[in-house]
Every structure is written in C-alpha cells, then in structure tokens.
Design an enzyme around this catalytic site. Structure first.
Site, PDB file in Angstrom:
ATOM      1  N   GLU A   1       0.846  -1.214   0.000  1.00 18.56           N
ATOM      2  CA  GLU A   1       0.000   0.000   0.000  1.00 18.56           C
ATOM      3  C   GLU A   1       0.869   1.247   0.000  1.00 18.56           C
ATOM      4  OE1 GLU A   1      -1.805  -0.418   3.834  1.00 18.56           O
ATOM      5  OE2 GLU A   1      -3.183  -1.987   3.215  1.00 18.56           O
ATOM      6  N   PRO A   2       1.698   1.440  -1.001  1.00 22.36           N
ATOM      7  CA  PRO A   2       2.588   2.598  -0.968  1.00 22.36           C
ATOM      8  C   PRO A   2       1.869   3.886  -1.350  1.00 22.36           C
ATOM      9  CG  PRO A   2       2.880   1.420  -3.015  1.00 22.36           C
ATOM     10  CD  PRO A   2       1.854   0.638  -2.226  1.00 22.36           C
ATOM     11  N   GLY A   3       2.263   4.964  -0.723  1.00 25.80           N
ATOM     12  CA  GLY A   3       1.735   6.273  -1.077  1.00 25.80           C
ATOM     13  C   GLY A   3       2.888   7.204  -1.402  1.00 25.80           C
TER      14      GLY A   3
ATOM     15  N   ARG B   1       3.349  19.791   6.510  1.00 21.70           N
ATOM     16  CA  ARG B   1       4.366  18.881   7.033  1.00 21.70           C
ATOM     17  C   ARG B   1       5.456  19.572   7.869  1.00 21.70           C
ATOM     18  NH1 ARG B   1       7.368  15.847   4.735  1.00 21.70           N
ATOM     19  NH2 ARG B   1       6.898  14.041   6.007  1.00 21.70           N
TER      20      ARG B   1
ATOM     21  N   TYR C   1       5.331  18.234  11.625  1.00 21.83           N
ATOM     22  CA  TYR C   1       6.352  17.227  11.971  1.00 21.83           C
ATOM     23  C   TYR C   1       7.757  17.809  12.005  1.00 21.83           C
ATOM     24  CZ  TYR C   1       2.573  14.555   9.689  1.00 21.83           C
ATOM     25  OH  TYR C   1       1.365  14.063   9.290  1.00 21.83           O
TER      26      TYR C   1
ATOM     27  N   CYS D   1      -1.337  33.237  10.615  1.00 20.34           N
ATOM     28  CA  CYS D   1      -1.003  33.845  11.906  1.00 20.34           C
ATOM     29  C   CYS D   1      -0.718  32.782  12.962  1.00 20.34           C
ATOM     30  CB  CYS D   1      -2.101  34.794  12.356  1.00 20.34           C
ATOM     31  SG  CYS D   1      -3.707  34.045  12.385  1.00 20.34           S
ATOM     32  N   GLU D   2       0.371  32.053  12.754  1.00 19.33           N
ATOM     33  CA  GLU D   2       0.863  31.055  13.708  1.00 19.33           C
ATOM     34  C   GLU D   2       2.373  31.094  13.588  1.00 19.33           C
ATOM     35  OE1 GLU D   2      -0.847  28.193  15.236  1.00 19.33           O
ATOM     36  OE2 GLU D   2      -2.846  28.553  14.407  1.00 19.33           O
TER      37      GLU D   2
ATOM     38  N   TYR E   1       1.110  13.966   0.841  1.00 20.46           N
ATOM     39  CA  TYR E   1       0.679  14.619   2.082  1.00 20.46           C
ATOM     40  C   TYR E   1       0.872  16.134   2.005  1.00 20.46           C
ATOM     41  CZ  TYR E   1       0.916   9.735   3.322  1.00 20.46           C
ATOM     42  OH  TYR E   1       0.754   8.367   3.311  1.00 20.46           O
TER      43      TYR E   1
HETATM   44  N1  LLP Z   1      -1.291   2.019   4.556  1.00 21.94           N
HETATM   45  C1  LLP Z   1      -1.720   2.493   5.745  1.00 21.94           C
HETATM   46  C2  LLP Z   1      -2.569   1.655   6.584  1.00 21.94           C
HETATM   47  C3  LLP Z   1      -1.346   3.784   6.161  1.00 21.94           C
HETATM   48  O1  LLP Z   1      -1.772   4.236   7.337  1.00 21.94           O
HETATM   49  C4  LLP Z   1      -0.522   4.568   5.333  1.00 21.94           C
HETATM   50  C5  LLP Z   1      -0.130   5.930   5.740  1.00 21.94           C
HETATM   51  C6  LLP Z   1      -0.105   4.034   4.098  1.00 21.94           C
HETATM   52  C7  LLP Z   1      -0.505   2.749   3.752  1.00 21.94           C
HETATM   53  C8  LLP Z   1       0.771   4.785   3.143  1.00 21.94           C
HETATM   54  O2  LLP Z   1       1.989   5.083   3.714  1.00 21.94           O
HETATM   55  P1  LLP Z   1       3.166   5.744   2.847  1.00 21.94           P
HETATM   56  O3  LLP Z   1       3.605   4.720   1.839  1.00 21.94           O
HETATM   57  O4  LLP Z   1       2.621   6.939   2.198  1.00 21.94           O
HETATM   58  O5  LLP Z   1       4.194   6.050   3.849  1.00 21.94           O
HETATM   59  N2  LLP Z   1       0.948  12.821   6.887  1.00 21.94           N
HETATM   60  C9  LLP Z   1       2.172  12.108   7.159  1.00 21.94           C
HETATM   61  C10 LLP Z   1       2.113  10.669   6.732  1.00 21.94           C
HETATM   62  C11 LLP Z   1       0.938   9.897   7.313  1.00 21.94           C
HETATM   63  C12 LLP Z   1       0.890   8.477   6.844  1.00 21.94           C
HETATM   64  C13 LLP Z   1      -0.386   7.823   7.230  1.00 21.94           C
HETATM   65  N3  LLP Z   1      -0.544   6.479   6.809  1.00 21.94           N
HETATM   66  C14 LLP Z   1       3.344  12.856   6.512  1.00 21.94           C
HETATM   67  O6  LLP Z   1       3.117  13.881   5.889  1.00 21.94           O
HETATM   68  O7  LLP Z   1       4.483  12.451   6.658  1.00 21.94           O
END
Ligand code: LLP
Length: 427
Positions: free
Chosen positions: A288-290, A327, A331, A357-358, A386
């Site tokens: 499940e890559p994002g 981000r 973070y 304004c933060e 993200y």
């Molecule tokens: N599968 C599940 C169950 C997840 O919770 C996530 C991300 C992914 C897959 C995809 O993960 P990736 O391959 O993108 O790392 N907003 C944060 C990242 C939050 C990730 C949440 N879950 C940031 O900007 O770093």
C-alpha cells in the site's frame, strides 16, 4: 536535485524528468515552471507525470518475482486526476475513508480493486464497503469484526476481511507517523491475532482474506520492515499449519523518500524483503505505498510576498504556508526550497515562512540562498505526498490550484478554490 540533462549552453532537446534547472530556470518534465505559473498563479502544486510513472513502474518491476497487488494509498494524494493516473498505470487503490472509496470509484476503480483501511470506520462506511464488495476491509479490532459480520449477514453476503496486526515494532520514524507499536491505536496485538482469525473463520458473514500490517510512514531503514514482516509471517504460518486458509499478506506502505537530495531507501531491497515474506507463507502479497510513488513527483510553487530583515537574517514570507503544506509545521519536516529562477548573488540566511497567523507557520528555517525579492517564485520540493491532501482553509485561505505536467504539456487538474467554493455549504 538533478541538473538539466544537457549542458546549460546548448539548445538540444532536454530529457530531464521531474524538477530540474535548464540554465537558471526550473522546469518540470521540461516545461518552464514560470510559464505555467504566469497563467495559473500561486500557490500551485505541480506534478511530474513522468516521475509518478517511473516510480510506480520501478516498484512494480522490483516486485515482479512475487505474485502481488500494489494498492496506491490515496491518503498520500487523492486528487482525482492523479488517482485516475494510478489506475491507468496498473495500480489498485487503498482507501482510508468512504470519501477516498468514492474518489477511487470516480477514478474508475472497480470495487474489487479497492482495499478499505482505517482505524475508525463508521457504521455507514462499513455498510458502503460491504455493499460495494470491496476487495478487502482491513479490520482493526474484535469489535469491528463483529460489526462487519453483522452488516454482511444482514445483506446475505460474506465480506472479505483482513486482520490488522500490531507487531509492536518501532518504525524508527517520526512518532506522529509511527503506527506499529503497542501504545499506538492501530490493529490488534500480535498474540491476539491467531484466535481472532480463527473466530473470523467461523463467522458466516466473513471471508478471511489475510493479515495486514502497516508500521508507519517515511521509514528510511528497512530493518523494522523486516522485523514486522517476520512477525506477521510467524502468525500466517501458524494459521496455515492449523488449516486456516488465508489469501494474502498485506505489508502496508511506509517506504520513505529522501527529502534532502541524498539517495533514499532502495526499492529493490525493500521488494526483496516483502517478496521473501510472501514466499515464506505461500501467500500473495499486497503493498500500500503512497509517499514513495507521489512524494518526489510534486512541488509547491509559491510567490514571495514580503522580505524583511531580522537580527540573524531575513524572513522571506510566501503566499503559501502551513495551509498548503502542513508537514514542516506538524512534523518539523524538511523540504528543499529552491528558486524558480536562479539569481546570481551571495547566499543569505533566509527563514522561509507562510502568511498564516501562527509562529509554527514555517516552511524552511535558516536556508542559505540568494536573497529573494518580492514577487520571486520559490519551489518547495518533494511535496507530492501529504501536501495537497492535508491542505486546509485555515485563515479562510482557498485551496491551491494543481497542475499535471505530462508529455511536454500541462493542464490544471484542480482549479484554485474560490471564495464561493469555500462558502458553498454554509447557510
Ligand atoms: N497504509 C496504511 C494503513 C497507512 O496508514 C498509510 C499511511 C499508508 C498505507 C501509506 O503510507 P506511505 O507509503 O505513504 O508512507 N501525513 C504524514 C504521513 C501519514 C501516513 C499515514 N498512513 C506525513 O506527511 O508524513
């Protein structure tokens, strides 16, 4: 960042993929960014279609020896045109809410290509997923399994369900995006998994599809992934030995990218770990890559609206900030920030900040670059994941425009939000 593929002084055709300079002008897939922004304005997200395609194909090729399905995690970027592009490139979808399921459907995914993940699924969301017949629901608790079972039986169906296991492994990433330790809210403890899967197997409304683990995001070390895979493989093998059938092993997403221009983790090595886990169990693999697919493919282009000195340098105030790219504020994340047109001047210390304004509305502190002037354009790199997905209307700021650059041309894939759009639902 990669330099232009040709010498700065030739006019030969360029073949640079992604964000690269030709002479002093930043391009996206060979299209001059300043030209795009002249028409679309700022702030604007720009995406390189070629980068997305290459990154998706690289990961798919690395996994080629393992029966697998790649479910793109929509949460990283669910802008409709990009989700549609993922489908045309052969990916499936991983959705974290009914909203993301509906976007996936509108992008042309069949329900059977959609995974439904998420720590808190409302009853209406589960009902929609069961009615659609999504590929699988990743269940997070014993209670959720019961609810899915009841919903499915009421519809005279069997819902395909995978159990999300919490392996209690430190992902070695930012604590906000670390999900696989005992104190995190995600999944069920490893030791509870076998009994829960047996119970699932006995329920008339459930088909046990597999096991799921997702440790966290932006993982730069493959060690934790290896440990989590070993843990889940242990559970899968024990269940197999008992004769409880499973279809797949879902090892989540989380592969990190480099934000500073150094090489990031190697997709081949990552794929080798996942492939070995799948082979050990004889199950097919789901990933499940994002971020690894879309992160490097996007940049946020913003305009300088003010420059003012402070005791140690200058504040460079942009027309984009935490509302467009959260981000850094959330973070402390680092993103490279580069001029869209390079100036030849001595470097100055710039604190690059947004208009909100933060005091946390910072995009990059203590950056050394030739002091920008008001109306200059800066690009914040590696913002494809993200970025737009986490943008907000705080301070009543409209959501930015988004542009896709593809095959030497560009098109707006999301127009800038207007004040009327923003107020459309208000009575
Ligand atoms: N599968 C599940 C169950 C997840 O919770 C996530 C991300 C992914 C897959 C995809 O993960 P990736 O391959 O993108 O790392 N907003 C944060 C990242 C939050 C990730 C949440 N879950 C940031 O900007 O770093």
């Amino acid at each position: 960042m990669a330099e232009a593929a040709t010498s700065p002084h030739t006019a030969a055709p360029r073949t640079a993929v992604g964000f690269a300079y030709d002479r002093d002008a930043l391009h996206c897939d060979d299209v001059l960014i300043a030209d795009i922004v002249r028409e679309v304005g700022t702030p604007t997200y720009l995406y390189s279609a070629a980068t997305i395609a290459i990154r998706l194909r690289t990961l798919t090729a690395a996994l080629a020896g393992t029966p697998h399905a790649l479910h793109y995690a929509l949460k990283a970027n669910s802008t409709l045109a990009l989700v549609t592009m993922m489908r045309t490139l052969g990916a499936r979808a991983d959705a974290n809410s009914v909203g993301e399921i509906e976007v996936a459907l509108r992008a042309g995914f069949a329900p059977g290509e959609i995974l439904f993940t998420g720590v808190g699924k409302a009853r209406a969301e589960l009902e929609r997923a069961v009615t659609l017949g999504v590929y699988a629901i990743n269940a997070e608790s014993a209670g959720e399994l019961e609810r899915i079972d009841a919903i499915a039986r009421a519809q005279d169906r069997r819902a395909r369900v995978a159990l999300r296991v919490n392996p209690d492994v430190d992902a070695e990433t930012h604590p906000h995006i670390s999900t696989g330790q005992r104190h995190n809210k995600f999944g069920v403890p490893l030791e509870d998994a076998p009994a829960l899967v047996r119970a699932m197997h006995a329920r008339a409304g459930l088909h046990v599809a597999g096991l799921h683990v997702h440790l966290g995001s932006q993982m730069m070390s493959l060690e934790p992934i290896m440990r989590a895979a070993a843990a889940i493989v242990g559970v899968a093998r024990a269940l197999k030995a008992e004769g409880v059938p499973l279809d797949h092993l879902d090892l989540g997403g989380g592969l990190g990218i480099s934000y500073d221009g150094t090489p990031g983790p190697d997709p081949q090595a990552y794929a080798a770990i996942l492939g070995a886990a799948a082979r050990d169990t004889g199950l097919s693999l789901i990933v499940e890559p994002g971020r690894t697919i879309v992160g490097p493919a996007g940049a946020l282009v913003a305009r300088v609206v003010d420059v003012k000195p402070h005791q140690a340098g200058h504040f460079v105030v942009l027309d984009a900030g935490m509302t467009e790219l959260l981000r850094p504020a959330l973070y402390g994340a680092f993103h490279r920030i580069v001029p869209v047109t390079r100036r030849h001047a001595p470097a100055a210390r710039c604190d690059i900040v947004g208009p909100v304004c933060e005091s946390s509305d910072i995009l990059g502190l203590a950056r050394e670059l030739p002091l920008p002037r008001v109306d200059d354009l800066l690009a914040i790199l590696d913002a494809g994941a993200y970025g737009s997905a986490m943008a907000s209307n705080y301070n009543r700021r409209p959501l930015p425009a988004e542009v896709l650059v593809q095959d030497g041309r560009w098109r707006t894939i999301r127009r800038r939000q207007t004040i009327d759009d923003m107020l459309a639902g208000e009575l």
